[in-house]
Design an enzyme around this catalytic site. Sequence first.
Site, mmCIF file in Angstrom:
data_model
loop_
_atom_site.group_PDB
_atom_site.id
_atom_site.type_symbol
_atom_site.label_atom_id
_atom_site.label_comp_id
_atom_site.label_asym_id
_atom_site.label_seq_id
_atom_site.Cartn_x
_atom_site.Cartn_y
_atom_site.Cartn_z
ATOM 1 N N ASN A 70 0.838 -1.191 0.000
ATOM 2 C CA ASN A 70 0.000 0.000 0.000
ATOM 3 C C ASN A 70 0.878 1.248 0.000
ATOM 4 O OD1 ASN A 70 0.537 -0.794 2.795
ATOM 5 N ND2 ASN A 70 -0.986 0.708 3.449
ATOM 6 N N GLU A 83 0.177 5.283 0.629
ATOM 7 C CA GLU A 83 -0.769 6.333 0.990
ATOM 8 C C GLU A 83 -0.386 7.662 0.363
ATOM 9 O OE1 GLU A 83 -2.217 4.544 5.284
ATOM 10 O OE2 GLU A 83 -0.936 6.317 5.287
ATOM 11 N N CYS A 102 -3.846 0.561 -2.900
ATOM 12 C CA CYS A 102 -3.841 -0.643 -2.070
ATOM 13 C C CYS A 102 -2.742 -1.610 -2.539
ATOM 14 C CB CYS A 102 -5.182 -1.344 -2.147
ATOM 15 S SG CYS A 102 -6.550 -0.403 -1.440
ATOM 16 N N GLU A 119 -2.944 -4.790 -3.093
ATOM 17 C CA GLU A 119 -3.423 -5.691 -4.135
ATOM 18 C C GLU A 119 -3.347 -5.037 -5.509
ATOM 19 O OE1 GLU A 119 -6.123 -6.405 -0.490
ATOM 20 O OE2 GLU A 119 -4.921 -4.789 -1.336
ATOM 21 N N CYS A 164 -10.242 -4.805 0.210
ATOM 22 C CA CYS A 164 -11.380 -3.890 0.243
ATOM 23 C C CYS A 164 -12.296 -4.195 -0.954
ATOM 24 C CB CYS A 164 -10.897 -2.442 0.207
ATOM 25 S SG CYS A 164 -10.209 -1.914 -1.390
ATOM 26 N N CYS A 200 -10.683 -3.507 -4.336
ATOM 27 C CA CYS A 200 -9.663 -4.496 -4.710
ATOM 28 C C CYS A 200 -10.294 -5.838 -5.059
ATOM 29 C CB CYS A 200 -8.625 -4.643 -3.601
ATOM 30 S SG CYS A 200 -7.472 -3.255 -3.594
#
Length: 141
Positions: A50, A52, A61, A63, A94, A97
């Site tokens: 990830n 940010e 993310c 993934e 999430c 994803c």
Amino acid sequence: MSVPILDAGLESRLWQAALAAQQRAYAPYSKFLVGAAVLDTAGEIHAGCNVENAAYPQGVCAEAGALSAMVLAGAQTLRAVLVLGDGAGLVTPCGGCRQKLREFGGPDTLILIADRKQIRARFTLAQLLPESFGPDHLTTT
């Protein structure tokens, strides 16, 4: 639907790749580090973490990063995914994803959920995203 099984060596390689990716994650705001590793149908492993961004929700993310690495390497079909994150609860993909994974995987794609110590759960993509919409829905007859 039964959950597919990978041999222990392959699971270990996925876990190691996701753990290494988690250690490179950029999460200065949430401090919630996630690593992911995807296995393509040629047996290659691609990792992501990830990343940010101060301008929420512009982060990426783990993934999504792993899928981007897979596509960059020339693959377009998933066999399995391992998501690694710390927390009392399972760190599953999430919703966004899950849909991204569906683009490259099918209902029986294996999704492994892990922490820094072990694989904690196994799902199929269909279990995490039932009755999903995918590329096959866009074909006309």
